[in-house]
Design an enzyme around this catalytic site. Structure first.
Site, PDB file in Angstrom:
ATOM      1  N   GLY A 251      -3.347   6.252 -10.198  1.00 55.71           N
ATOM      2  CA  GLY A 251      -4.558   6.862 -10.725  1.00 55.71           C
ATOM      3  C   GLY A 251      -5.345   5.934 -11.635  1.00 55.71           C
ATOM      4  O   GLY A 251      -6.531   5.749 -11.474  1.00 55.71           O
ATOM      5  N   PHE A 252      -4.670   5.378 -12.662  1.00 55.04           N
ATOM      6  CA  PHE A 252      -5.269   4.414 -13.597  1.00 55.04           C
ATOM      7  C   PHE A 252      -6.467   4.991 -14.338  1.00 55.04           C
ATOM      8  O   PHE A 252      -7.304   4.256 -14.843  1.00 55.04           O
ATOM      9  CB  PHE A 252      -5.681   3.125 -12.867  1.00 55.04           C
ATOM     10  CG  PHE A 252      -4.651   2.590 -11.927  1.00 55.04           C
ATOM     11  CD1 PHE A 252      -3.399   2.201 -12.379  1.00 55.04           C
ATOM     12  CD2 PHE A 252      -4.915   2.491 -10.573  1.00 55.04           C
ATOM     13  CE1 PHE A 252      -2.436   1.723 -11.514  1.00 55.04           C
ATOM     14  CE2 PHE A 252      -3.959   2.017  -9.693  1.00 55.04           C
ATOM     15  CZ  PHE A 252      -2.716   1.627 -10.166  1.00 55.04           C
ATOM     16  N   GLY A 479       3.406   7.466 -10.601  1.00 51.61           N
ATOM     17  CA  GLY A 479       4.014   6.190 -10.256  1.00 51.61           C
ATOM     18  C   GLY A 479       4.796   5.559 -11.365  1.00 51.61           C
ATOM     19  O   GLY A 479       5.463   4.540 -11.164  1.00 51.61           O
ATOM     20  N   ASN A 654      13.440   3.766 -20.576  1.00 57.14           N
ATOM     21  CA  ASN A 654      14.052   3.254 -19.352  1.00 57.14           C
ATOM     22  C   ASN A 654      13.595   1.813 -19.182  1.00 57.14           C
ATOM     23  O   ASN A 654      12.414   1.549 -18.964  1.00 57.14           O
ATOM     24  CB  ASN A 654      13.627   4.096 -18.144  1.00 57.14           C
ATOM     25  CG  ASN A 654      14.285   3.660 -16.845  1.00 57.14           C
ATOM     26  OD1 ASN A 654      14.306   2.481 -16.510  1.00 57.14           O
ATOM     27  ND2 ASN A 654      14.817   4.616 -16.093  1.00 57.14           N
ATOM     28  N   LYS A 656      13.931  -0.299 -16.850  1.00 54.21           N
ATOM     29  CA  LYS A 656      13.397  -0.672 -15.535  1.00 54.21           C
ATOM     30  C   LYS A 656      11.972  -0.160 -15.355  1.00 54.21           C
ATOM     31  O   LYS A 656      11.075  -0.914 -14.961  1.00 54.21           O
ATOM     32  CB  LYS A 656      14.305  -0.132 -14.429  1.00 54.21           C
ATOM     33  CG  LYS A 656      13.819  -0.465 -13.024  1.00 54.21           C
ATOM     34  CD  LYS A 656      14.787   0.051 -11.958  1.00 54.21           C
ATOM     35  CE  LYS A 656      16.077  -0.749 -11.956  1.00 54.21           C
ATOM     36  NZ  LYS A 656      16.956  -0.355 -10.817  1.00 54.21           N
ATOM     37  N   THR A 657      11.738   1.129 -15.631  1.00 56.85           N
ATOM     38  CA  THR A 657      10.401   1.678 -15.412  1.00 56.85           C
ATOM     39  C   THR A 657       9.407   1.140 -16.439  1.00 56.85           C
ATOM     40  O   THR A 657       8.232   0.933 -16.115  1.00 56.85           O
ATOM     41  CB  THR A 657      10.421   3.212 -15.457  1.00 56.85           C
ATOM     42  OG1 THR A 657      10.946   3.657 -16.710  1.00 56.85           O
ATOM     43  CG2 THR A 657      11.266   3.769 -14.324  1.00 56.85           C
ATOM     44  N   GLY A 724       4.405   3.972 -26.091  1.00 64.80           N
ATOM     45  CA  GLY A 724       3.658   4.023 -24.831  1.00 64.80           C
ATOM     46  C   GLY A 724       3.551   2.658 -24.190  1.00 64.80           C
ATOM     47  O   GLY A 724       3.304   1.658 -24.868  1.00 64.80           O
ATOM     48  N   GLY A 726       2.068   2.359 -20.639  1.00 59.88           N
ATOM     49  CA  GLY A 726       1.257   2.371 -19.433  1.00 59.88           C
ATOM     50  C   GLY A 726       0.047   1.471 -19.463  1.00 59.88           C
ATOM     51  O   GLY A 726      -0.365   0.951 -18.431  1.00 59.88           O
ATOM     52  N   GLU A 727      -0.562   1.276 -20.657  1.00 60.92           N
ATOM     53  CA  GLU A 727      -1.832   0.565 -20.705  1.00 60.92           C
ATOM     54  C   GLU A 727      -1.808  -0.725 -21.506  1.00 60.92           C
ATOM     55  O   GLU A 727      -2.632  -1.614 -21.264  1.00 60.92           O
ATOM     56  CB  GLU A 727      -2.907   1.507 -21.268  1.00 60.92           C
ATOM     57  CG  GLU A 727      -3.225   2.639 -20.314  1.00 60.92           C
ATOM     58  CD  GLU A 727      -4.076   3.718 -20.940  1.00 60.92           C
ATOM     59  OE1 GLU A 727      -5.295   3.718 -20.737  1.00 60.92           O
ATOM     60  OE2 GLU A 727      -3.499   4.563 -21.656  1.00 60.92           O
TER      61      GLU A 727
END
Length: 760
Positions: A251-252, A479, A654, A656-657, A724, A726-727
């Site tokens: 999505g991003f 994802g 995690n 890995k993720t 966080g 993700g970004e």
């Protein structure tokens, strides 16, 4: 309120472990189903007809040939479409209004507001028939004056409006005066182009009406907001709308809003009284889903001869559509990264007759760090100082604007870790001085920065007498591996095996989860999951007291049957055994309420916490990006050949993720730096490269092995210490690449992307 018993001790810690994704097999074998893969009896297909002019009034629309095409059921236009309700402008207190993409009531107007606006929807028995018929629809336009050229509109820029989520500027002292008198200074202008998300799954909707009840399979990052906006548009109760999005193929930020394709698919299903699937082509995504704004930025720095910043000026101009858009917080990181004596930050915008701009991975900071970090590198060059040393000399102890404390800041440690892994001490400082055969070699560095916040999150945690646990919450899996990380948190909090935890998500029938945006989802859920697990532990310990049981240490590594029973290794009973002894099949614990009052209360608490925390702390993930490039001196070809990223993201749930998320951000940043550019015709406002053959994203050959490292220090003010991931990975990447290119060639590039022509 009684104190919760302490979390069970685990001998084999699951928190932070590189656990494989629990949905990995489903995704890699094709078992996972996405929005365009759900079949319903009588399913039909829809296709859009998009305007080819930027601003106009429809004076006619010929649908005769389309209606005559075999398989076509109907063609919806502004002449026959039922009335829909207009979505309100985004804002508090109803945060679901943030999902409003545009102010246009699609097919309820004869006005065209952007080149690509849907002006008709064809519904047919097959996808091919719908697309073929859509090509036969012929709109007629009365053109109206339009402003579509971003560069030409810059003189008309106006101050960006403030909102609670995006700071629009700030000032301390007199930065312009300090700049004018600084012994050493730089004053530079940078530009970045429009970008598009290009998620691997193009936008798609499958909509089904059962009377006035609506079910929608949707690729969205905000299923609750989508449900509420659809309920509003179609005038039905929120409880009668169900949105499902168990899996979302990336999505991003682009799937965080209610774009026209979703609304029109639901409209088509209502009109035809048939289930409707509308799957956008890649080109239609560009036409109907917003992208990142272009920008022009000025960064000016003044310093003493020993590198102490006396002035920092960062200004920007970005784009909005007249019909809406999300403002970019381009100067966000410049509020926090450097301890300058005088600071001036200002953000302005121009309005165009264009589709709304929208959030895209690290909105503001991704392009803002490119300009700021390039300017810092240029100042270091003029001072004859190592770029890391200059940054560390200006590392603040408190927030430079306002003096607020940092809740947690380990940027020095990230630089030390990254420099050691990269071998920065071996860098030759003079540009053009490092070679590998015919290749010019350059090393660059830049700071990464992204703010950390939380959204409300409702969850239910259910412990069964067989020892298994169920977590239920309508959060999103776009994802990043969110079901896996939340299962790890449950296992950690309850002391049960990771394999014993099941997770239900991606369905508005579940307790309302947070959006997948702003790098907030993990921390938001962690806060509620921990609270629910604490309540559950209290309940089980109460049962134990009433039944005369002794609670054992719940240790996953040692959960073995003893004499056919479920007992802990120290002789005490496990939670599961206590439930069995008490004659209960399960125990539930929940956090949050989905009643009307509960929702209002939750939003008020969210707003109050956001204001309160903003006054107390500055929270952020930070990092140091190290890049090596090789540049062909004859052709200008740039290859990124080595990368080290060292990050402070608080607790790593995690390994890995989290590593995958940061690597993904870096790859996206390499695209931002070297290739990605949405080309817009300045005469017509039409996107000229609306596909992956003309819009160039990085491929495997463009990306070296990415070494990602963590400082691994929890933030004490965040749930479980999570900030966080993700970004923050994309921030600083553009600056690190540009700085490495300068070190290799001696040429500073001020306009992204860094293409061959800019180095020759």
């Amino acid at each position: 309120m009684t104190q919760a018993p302490p979390a069970p001790v685990t001998e084999a810690p699951v928190l932070g472990a590189p656990v494989d994704r629990i949905d990995g097999t489903a995704k890699t074998t094709g078992q996972a189903r996405y929005a365009a893969e759900f079949d319903h009896p009588g399913l039909v297909h829809a296709a859009l007809v998009c305007a080819t002019v930027p601003r106009a009034r429809l004076v006619g629309i010929d649908t005769a040939d389309a209606l005559a095409h075999p398989g076509v059921l109907t063609v919806l236009t502004h002449e026959n479409a039922p009335t829909m309700r207009k979505s309100p402008s985004p804002g508090l207190p109803d945060i679901s209004t943030m999902a409003t993409a545009t102010s246009v009531t699609y097919l309820n107007t004869d006005e065209v507001h952007w080149n690509g606006q849907p002006v008709a929807v064809v519904v047919a028995t097959t996808s091919d028939a719908a697309k073929e018929a859509a090509a036969l629809v012929r709109p007629s336009y009365e053109p109206l004056p339009a402003t579509v050229d971003f560069q030409a509109a810059l003189p008309d820029a106006r101050p960006q409006k403030r909102n609670p989520f995006s700071p629009a500027g700030g000032a301390k002292g007199d930065a312009e005066a300090a700049l004018a008198t600084a012994p050493v200074s730089v004053d530079l202008t940078f530009t970045t182009p429009m970008h598009h998300h290009n998620a691997i799954e193009p936008h798609a909707t499958t909509a089904v009406w059962h009377g006035d009840r609506l079910t929608v399979h949707e690729c969205t990052q905000t299923i609750d907001w989508t449900r509420r906006r659809l309920a509003h548009v179609f005038g039905v109760p929120v409880a009668d709308v169900r949105v499902l999005a168990e899996f979302v193929g990336g999505g991003f930020g682009g799937k965080g809003y209610l774009w026209p394709g979703t609304v029109l698919a639901v409209l088509a299903a209502r009109v035809t009284e048939r289930p409707v699937r509308l799957a956008l082509s890649r080109e239609e995504v560009y036409r109907t889903v917003g992208g990142r704004t272009p920008s022009t930025q000025r960064v000016a720095l003044g310093s003493t001869v020993d590198g102490k910043l006396t002035a920092l000026v960062h200004t920007s101009i970005t784009q909005l559509g007249r019909i809406g858009g999300w403002p970019e917080q381009v100067t966000s990181q410049s509020r926090h990264l450097y301890d300058a004596e005088h600071v001036l930050l200002r953000q302005r915008q121009v309005e165009l007759d264009a589709l709304s701009t929208t959030t895209m991975r690290a909105p503001g900071e991704s392009i803002g760090t490119y300009a700021l970090e390039s300017a810092v590198d240029e100042l270091a060059h003029r001072l004859g100082m190592d770029p890391i040393e200059l940054r560390m000399r200006n590392e603040p102890d408190r927030n430079p604007l306002g003096g607020t404390r940092f809740s947690h800041r380990r940027l020095r440690e990230a630089y030390a870790l990254g420099a050691e892994r990269f071998g920065w001490a071996e860098r030759s400082p003079e540009p053009g001085s490092m070679r590998d055969g015919r290749w010019l070699v350059g090393w660059g560095v830049a700071s990464a920065y992204h703010p950390a916040q939380m959204f409300p999150a409702n969850v239910t945690v259910r412990l069964f007498a067989d020892g298994t646990v169920l977590l239920r919450s309508a959060f999103h899996e776009t994802g990043m591996g969110q079901p896996t990380t939340q299962a790890q948190i449950v296992a950690h909090e309850l002391g049960v095996p990771f394999e014993a935890v099941r997770v239900e998500h991606g369905d508005t029938a579940l307790p309302t989860g947070p959006p997948a945006g702003g790098s907030m989802q993990t921390a938001s859920l962690a806060a509620s999951v921990r609270a629910a697990c604490a309540d559950l532990r209290r309940s089980v310990h109460g049962l134990a007291r009433r039944s005369g049981s002794v609670v054992g240490r719940q240790r996953p590594a040692d959960l073995v049957a003893r004499d056919g029973g479920l007992f802990g290794p120290d002789g005490g009973e496990t939670y599961a055994a206590i439930l069995s002894r008490a004659g209960q099949s399960r125990v539930d614990a929940k956090v949050g309420s989905d009643t009307g009052l509960g929702r209002v209360t939750g939003q008020l608490r969210f707003a109050a916490r956001m204001v309160r925390d903003g006054m107390r702390w500055v929270r952020a993930s930070t990092g140091a990006q190290f890049c090596e490039v090789r540049v062909d001196p004859d052709t200008g070809e740039v290859r990124v050949t080595r990368w080290v990223g060292a990050f402070d993201i608080g607790t790593v749930v995690n390994a890995k993720t989290a590593t995958s998320q940061l690597r993904g951000g870096i790859v996206m940043g390499i695209g931002l730096a070297l290739s990605e550019e949405t080309l817009v015709d300045p005469r017509t406002g039409r996107i000229m490269n609306p596909n992956l053959s003309g819009y160039h994203v990085p491929v495997h050959a463009d990306v070296p092995e990415l070494d990602v490292a963590f400082v691994g220090d929890p933030d004490p003010t965040m749930p479980l210490g999570v900030l966080g991931a993700g970004e923050v990975g994309i921030t600083g990447v553009g600056g690190a690449v540009a700085n490495a290119v300068f070190h290799a060639t001696g040429r500073r590039v001020y306009d992204l992307p860094i293409t061959l022509d800019k180095l020759l």
